[in-house]
Motif scaffolding. Structure first.
Motif, PDB file in Angstrom:
ATOM      1  N   TYR A  44       0.880  -1.172   0.000  1.00 59.12           N
ATOM      2  CA  TYR A  44       0.000   0.000   0.000  1.00 59.12           C
ATOM      3  C   TYR A  44       0.913   1.215   0.000  1.00 59.12           C
ATOM      4  O   TYR A  44       2.114   1.085   0.297  1.00 59.12           O
ATOM      5  CB  TYR A  44      -0.934   0.003   1.227  1.00 59.12           C
ATOM      6  CG  TYR A  44      -0.209   0.046   2.541  1.00 59.12           C
ATOM      7  CD1 TYR A  44       0.077   1.256   3.152  1.00 59.12           C
ATOM      8  CD2 TYR A  44       0.226  -1.129   3.151  1.00 59.12           C
ATOM      9  CE1 TYR A  44       0.778   1.301   4.339  1.00 59.12           C
ATOM     10  CE2 TYR A  44       0.921  -1.086   4.340  1.00 59.12           C
ATOM     11  CZ  TYR A  44       1.187   0.126   4.932  1.00 59.12           C
ATOM     12  OH  TYR A  44       1.891   0.177   6.106  1.00 59.12           O
TER      13      TYR A  44
ATOM     14  N   SER B  89       2.162  -7.772  -2.852  1.00 59.88           N
ATOM     15  CA  SER B  89       0.805  -7.239  -3.021  1.00 59.88           C
ATOM     16  C   SER B  89      -0.089  -7.704  -1.884  1.00 59.88           C
ATOM     17  O   SER B  89      -1.289  -7.608  -1.961  1.00 59.88           O
ATOM     18  CB  SER B  89       0.228  -7.677  -4.361  1.00 59.88           C
ATOM     19  OG  SER B  89       0.018  -9.073  -4.337  1.00 59.88           O
TER      20      SER B  89
ATOM     21  N   PHE C 128      -2.292  -6.880   8.054  1.00 61.23           N
ATOM     22  CA  PHE C 128      -2.231  -6.800   6.592  1.00 61.23           C
ATOM     23  C   PHE C 128      -2.768  -8.085   5.984  1.00 61.23           C
ATOM     24  O   PHE C 128      -3.554  -8.078   5.047  1.00 61.23           O
ATOM     25  CB  PHE C 128      -0.782  -6.630   6.125  1.00 61.23           C
ATOM     26  CG  PHE C 128      -0.144  -5.347   6.561  1.00 61.23           C
ATOM     27  CD1 PHE C 128      -0.819  -4.147   6.429  1.00 61.23           C
ATOM     28  CD2 PHE C 128       1.134  -5.341   7.097  1.00 61.23           C
ATOM     29  CE1 PHE C 128      -0.217  -2.965   6.810  1.00 61.23           C
ATOM     30  CE2 PHE C 128       1.732  -4.157   7.475  1.00 61.23           C
ATOM     31  CZ  PHE C 128       1.062  -2.974   7.346  1.00 61.23           C
ATOM     32  N   GLY C 129      -2.301  -9.206   6.561  1.00 57.30           N
ATOM     33  CA  GLY C 129      -2.683 -10.509   6.015  1.00 57.30           C
ATOM     34  C   GLY C 129      -4.161 -10.786   6.174  1.00 57.30           C
ATOM     35  O   GLY C 129      -4.824 -11.246   5.243  1.00 57.30           O
TER      36      GLY C 129
ATOM     37  N   THR D 101      -6.260  -8.769   3.745  1.00 56.62           N
ATOM     38  CA  THR D 101      -6.120  -9.283   2.390  1.00 56.62           C
ATOM     39  C   THR D 101      -6.895 -10.581   2.226  1.00 56.62           C
ATOM     40  O   THR D 101      -7.637 -10.766   1.256  1.00 56.62           O
ATOM     41  CB  THR D 101      -4.627  -9.524   2.092  1.00 56.62           C
ATOM     42  OG1 THR D 101      -3.895  -8.370   2.498  1.00 56.62           O
ATOM     43  CG2 THR D 101      -4.402  -9.785   0.623  1.00 56.62           C
TER      44      THR D 101
ATOM     45  N   THR E 137      -3.123  -7.859  -6.436  1.00 56.68           N
ATOM     46  CA  THR E 137      -3.261  -8.795  -5.315  1.00 56.68           C
ATOM     47  C   THR E 137      -3.969 -10.062  -5.775  1.00 56.68           C
ATOM     48  O   THR E 137      -3.529 -11.177  -5.470  1.00 56.68           O
ATOM     49  CB  THR E 137      -4.063  -8.135  -4.179  1.00 56.68           C
ATOM     50  OG1 THR E 137      -3.369  -6.973  -3.763  1.00 56.68           O
ATOM     51  CG2 THR E 137      -4.234  -9.077  -3.018  1.00 56.68           C
TER      52      THR E 137
ATOM     53  N   ASP F  67      -1.756 -12.198  -7.860  1.00 55.36           N
ATOM     54  CA  ASP F  67      -0.746 -12.915  -7.089  1.00 55.36           C
ATOM     55  C   ASP F  67      -1.341 -14.017  -6.220  1.00 55.36           C
ATOM     56  O   ASP F  67      -0.633 -14.910  -5.789  1.00 55.36           O
ATOM     57  CB  ASP F  67       0.036 -11.933  -6.214  1.00 55.36           C
ATOM     58  CG  ASP F  67       0.858 -10.979  -7.051  1.00 55.36           C
ATOM     59  OD1 ASP F  67       1.127 -11.309  -8.219  1.00 55.36           O
ATOM     60  OD2 ASP F  67       1.228  -9.899  -6.544  1.00 55.36           O
ATOM     61  N   ARG F  68      -2.629 -13.939  -5.925  1.00 55.00           N
ATOM     62  CA  ARG F  68      -3.225 -14.926  -5.023  1.00 55.00           C
ATOM     63  C   ARG F  68      -4.095 -15.941  -5.725  1.00 55.00           C
ATOM     64  O   ARG F  68      -4.420 -16.968  -5.139  1.00 55.00           O
ATOM     65  CB  ARG F  68      -4.072 -14.205  -3.965  1.00 55.00           C
ATOM     66  CG  ARG F  68      -3.259 -13.350  -3.045  1.00 55.00           C
ATOM     67  CD  ARG F  68      -4.155 -12.566  -2.119  1.00 55.00           C
ATOM     68  NE  ARG F  68      -4.824 -13.417  -1.160  1.00 55.00           N
ATOM     69  CZ  ARG F  68      -4.320 -13.718   0.020  1.00 55.00           C
ATOM     70  NH1 ARG F  68      -3.154 -13.244   0.380  1.00 55.00           N
ATOM     71  NH2 ARG F  68      -4.987 -14.494   0.850  1.00 55.00           N
TER      72      ARG F  68
ATOM     73  N   PHE G 142      -6.092  -2.504  -0.618  1.00 52.87           N
ATOM     74  CA  PHE G 142      -4.869  -1.782  -0.273  1.00 52.87           C
ATOM     75  C   PHE G 142      -5.158  -0.602   0.641  1.00 52.87           C
ATOM     76  O   PHE G 142      -4.367  -0.280   1.522  1.00 52.87           O
ATOM     77  CB  PHE G 142      -4.097  -1.390  -1.540  1.00 52.87           C
ATOM     78  CG  PHE G 142      -4.510  -0.091  -2.174  1.00 52.87           C
ATOM     79  CD1 PHE G 142      -3.953   1.105  -1.754  1.00 52.87           C
ATOM     80  CD2 PHE G 142      -5.439  -0.070  -3.208  1.00 52.87           C
ATOM     81  CE1 PHE G 142      -4.316   2.297  -2.352  1.00 52.87           C
ATOM     82  CE2 PHE G 142      -5.812   1.111  -3.799  1.00 52.87           C
ATOM     83  CZ  PHE G 142      -5.252   2.305  -3.369  1.00 52.87           C
TER      84      PHE G 142
ATOM     85  N   ARG H 163      -5.512  -1.821   4.165  1.00 56.58           N
ATOM     86  CA  ARG H 163      -4.232  -2.105   4.826  1.00 56.58           C
ATOM     87  C   ARG H 163      -3.706  -0.867   5.548  1.00 56.58           C
ATOM     88  O   ARG H 163      -3.022  -0.980   6.557  1.00 56.58           O
ATOM     89  CB  ARG H 163      -3.194  -2.567   3.795  1.00 56.58           C
ATOM     90  CG  ARG H 163      -3.473  -3.931   3.225  1.00 56.58           C
ATOM     91  CD  ARG H 163      -2.311  -4.393   2.340  1.00 56.58           C
ATOM     92  NE  ARG H 163      -2.739  -5.520   1.527  1.00 56.58           N
ATOM     93  CZ  ARG H 163      -2.811  -5.492   0.198  1.00 56.58           C
ATOM     94  NH1 ARG H 163      -2.458  -4.415  -0.469  1.00 56.58           N
ATOM     95  NH2 ARG H 163      -3.222  -6.547  -0.464  1.00 56.58           N
ATOM     96  N   THR H 164      -4.011   0.317   5.013  1.00 56.12           N
ATOM     97  CA  THR H 164      -3.486   1.527   5.662  1.00 56.12           C
ATOM     98  C   THR H 164      -4.174   1.778   6.995  1.00 56.12           C
ATOM     99  O   THR H 164      -3.714   2.594   7.779  1.00 56.12           O
ATOM    100  CB  THR H 164      -3.677   2.774   4.775  1.00 56.12           C
ATOM    101  OG1 THR H 164      -5.084   2.993   4.616  1.00 56.12           O
ATOM    102  CG2 THR H 164      -3.041   2.601   3.422  1.00 56.12           C
TER     103      THR H 164
ATOM    104  N   GLU I 290      -0.613  -2.103  12.340  1.00 52.71           N
ATOM    105  CA  GLU I 290       0.799  -2.272  11.988  1.00 52.71           C
ATOM    106  C   GLU I 290       1.229  -1.366  10.832  1.00 52.71           C
ATOM    107  O   GLU I 290       2.416  -1.308  10.508  1.00 52.71           O
ATOM    108  CB  GLU I 290       1.118  -3.743  11.694  1.00 52.71           C
ATOM    109  CG  GLU I 290       0.263  -4.392  10.640  1.00 52.71           C
ATOM    110  CD  GLU I 290       0.612  -5.877  10.448  1.00 52.71           C
ATOM    111  OE1 GLU I 290      -0.317  -6.673  10.301  1.00 52.71           O
ATOM    112  OE2 GLU I 290       1.802  -6.208  10.439  1.00 52.71           O
ATOM    113  N   ALA I 291       0.294  -0.644  10.226  1.00 53.44           N
ATOM    114  CA  ALA I 291       0.665   0.292   9.158  1.00 53.44           C
ATOM    115  C   ALA I 291       1.358   1.528   9.725  1.00 53.44           C
ATOM    116  O   ALA I 291       1.940   2.316   8.985  1.00 53.44           O
ATOM    117  CB  ALA I 291      -0.556   0.698   8.351  1.00 53.44           C
TER     118      ALA I 291
END
Lengths: 179, 463
Positions: free
Chosen positions: A41, A142, B25-26, B29, B193, B196-197, B445, B448-449, B453-454
């Motif tokens: 991000y 990502s 984050f995980g 996602t 994302t 990739d997943r 995304f 996630r911010t 932990e961001a």
């Protein structure tokens, strides 16, 4: 320099933005210049630490918007006053006030297209393949991992030395990336 | 999971939080991408089935329309604008909340918008798609719709740029294009994302093509953020202009009840009012069906309800001023039109509108209603109906009883009017369910911010 010719760089994987940021600052202090960070991000601090200030994008958008305004007006003026002058309710052929909405919409349309296409062009996208995708576990960039790659084009690049340097930065893993 | 028996309050999201506790984050996602990549809940098939069935109704209605012409509708002289134009204004108004959430709240740095902006933008796109069809269907010869566009032609003619109807073409098409761009740009990192997943080869390829090789490089993010801010800045005046121009379709004319300077602001407020109602109508079942109470919290519902309350009051002020203008203008036609709205053949629609848009939304003053999922859901449905009635009142009552009583006429929608309206829900729902199935309905995304932990420790503070 014992660098094999076919190396893109050496990459380190971090689990949080704080470690990544510290590693970037250390790398800059150690004199490395050619590096890029990959984050899941946007992390403002990382962009700043890498020295990304300002951008050509606002200028591109401004030019796009001005071109849009000119095109919108030119279209209406030429069609309504020159090519097909039609008396509608006694209004002047060049009905400036009535032309404002279309000029406005064209301004926004051209500016928005410039923003998106400009962003993609400056970023060199679409680019379906890039050497960085060869890095192991890079798919996590990502998702939840942060990567720092010191690239082989750096004048001070030496694969073994860079690897030792990155290993001192508390990474989760360090590996070489094939070009 | 059903919202009926056990309200969402049962999950332990602290009051006022915009994201549930313990998220990483995980987990963010995983949770959001799993709705696309893993399971397809049975509810999805039911919803998609309903959408597709209604879409068939739409196609049938269009088949009738294309075969027999606009005569299948109840429109006539003097009411030449019927349900088609009402639906056009209604749908396009709904779209406005999506842009408001994605653009204006971004500029105001309202971080709570993050979890609702993606599907609100999708809702905008699909609502604009539905809206855009109506004026074209209304043309009578819809296959000649391209005549609206200025292009060099053998007839040697150009559109009349002094007409609000041509402004509408530019406003709606620009709005659709910019909304699509904004939505797509927001999707790029999430498409990466999914690329990739995804375990599915075809899925990986398709998501990969649309992700355009996004790799999350810091320099890319930097330009990306600039582009997003610029797009938000451009969308903000755009969204205001669109409903303003839609209101010009009415206000620039001389029909009593249309010719009023209050129309643009009152239309824009009404658009936001109905748009937020639709966002709530969609968000409440969605968070229950996909268990998203940690992401779309009661704080979000509360905030949306507050926006509805505020814009609802502006709309109520608009109604008051419309009546006052008619009285204060001392214009016979304006006065009698207003009088007929209150007591004439369509008085039922006016008083129902006041009930739906002015009286019932006052319930939102109470926090217990704002944070009660079922209560808010019901109020939002009522507002959707009320805003549809508002357009009915504006379009039909003004035209039906305009100047000369000898030319008055009563408009009664036919079954094909109604099926064109009901059918457009089919288009909307089908697109919405396809979106939920194939794209992340919440911006991963951006979520996630928001997780703890961001927070960058020891870094310089940038607020």
């Amino acid at each position: 320099m014992s660098t094999p010719a076919r190396l893109h760089g050496v990459i380190a994987e971090f689990t949080n933005p704080t470690d990544l940021l510290r590693a970037i600052e250390e790398a800059r202090a150690a004199g490395y210049q050619r590096m890029d960070a990959y984050t899941p991000y946007p992390v403002e601090e990382v962009s700043e630490a890498l020295g990304h200030h300002g951008s050509a994008l606002p200028g591109i958008v401004l030019v796009g918007g001005i071109l849009g305004a000119i095109s919108g007006f030119a279209l209406q003026y030429w069609t309504s006053a020159i090519d097909y002058p039609l008396n509608v309710g006694g209004r002047p052929y060049n009905s400036l006030v009535s032309f404002i909405p279309v000029v406005f919409e064209c301004t926004i349309l051209f500016a928005a297209l410039s923003a998106v296409l400009g962003m993609l062009a400056l970023n060199g996208l679409p680019m379906p393949h890039h050497p960085i995708f060869n890095a192991p576990r890079f798919a996590l960039a990502s998702s939840d991992r942060f990567f720092l790659c010191i690239e082989a084009t750096d004048p001070r690049f030496d694969a073994d030395e860079v690897r030792r340097f990155l290993e001192r930065q508390a990474p989760r893993a360090v590996s070489e990336v094939d070009a | 999971m059903s919202d009926g028996a056990r309200p969402a309050e049962a999950t332990v999201v602290p009051p006022g939080a915009i994201i549930g506790p313990g998220q990483t984050f995980g987990s963010v996602t995983d949770k959001i991408s799993s709705a696309v990549l893993d399971r397809v809940p049975r509810g999805w098939w039911i919803g998609f089935g309903i959408g597709l069935s209604l879409l068939m109704v739409f196609f049938t209605a269009l088949g009738m329309l294309f075969t027999y012409g606009t005569g299948v509708w109840g429109i006539m002289i003097p009411v030449g604008w019927g349900l088609d134009i009402i639906n056009f204004v209604w749908w396009i108004g709904i779209g406005h909340a999506g842009t408001l959430i994605s653009a204006i709240l971004l500029l105001f740095r309202q971080r709570w918008r993050t979890s609702i902006n993606r599907f609100a933008e999708a809702m905008t796109l699909f609502a604009v798609a539905c809206a855009g069809l109506y004026p074209i269907l209304h043309l009578g010869r819809p296959w000649l719709a391209y005549w609206l566009v200025p292009y060099p032609n053998t007839m040697g003619m150009w559109p009349n740029f002094r007409s609000p109807l041509v402004w509408d073409v530019f406003a709606v098409s620009t709005y659709a294009t910019v909304s699509l761009l904004f939505w797509y740009v927001g999707l790029i990192p999430d498409l990466a994302t999914l690329r990739d997943r995804s375990k599915n080869i075809l899925g990986k390829k398709i998501y990969g093509i649309f992700a355009m090789g996004w790799r999350g490089s810091a320099s890319h993010w930097h330009r990306y953020e600039t582009a997003t801010l610029l797009l938000a800045g451009l969308s903000t005046p755009l969204v205001v202009s669109v409903h303003t121009i839609v209101s010009f379709d009415f206000a620039v004319s001389v029909i009593p009840g249309w010719h009023a300077t209050i129309f643009p602001p009152y239309f824009v407020a009404g658009a936001i009012f109905s748009g937020f109602a639709m966002v709530a109508t969609i968000a409440i079942p969605l968070r229950a069906a996909y268990g998203l109470e940690n992401f779309i919290t009661l704080k979000h519902l509360d905030n949306m309800a507050r926006v509805m309350l505020a814009t609802g009051l502006i709309v109520a002020y608009g109604y008051m001023m419309e009546a006052f203008f008619a009285f204060y203008s001392a214009n016979l036609f304006e006065r009698s039109m207003m009088h007929l709205r209150f007591t004439g053949p369509y008085a039922w629609s006016y008083w129902l509108l006041i009930l739906c848009n002015v009286l019932i939304p006052q319930l939102l003053w109470f926090k217990r209603v704002r944070t009660n999922t079922i209560g808010l859901f019901l109020v939002s449905i009522v507002i959707n109906i009320g805003m549809w009635l508002e357009r009915f009142v504006i379009v039909v009552t003004s035209l039906a009883t305009d100047f000369l009583p000898s030319s008055w006429g009563i408009y009664t929608p036919t079954i094909w009017d109604w099926s064109t309206y009901i059918g457009s829900f089919g288009l909307f729902l089908t697109l919405l369910f396809l979106f939920i199935r194939f794209l992340p309905m919440i911006s991963i995304f951006e979520m996630r911010t928001l997780v703890p932990e961001a927070e960058v420790e020891g870094g310089e503070e940038h607020s």
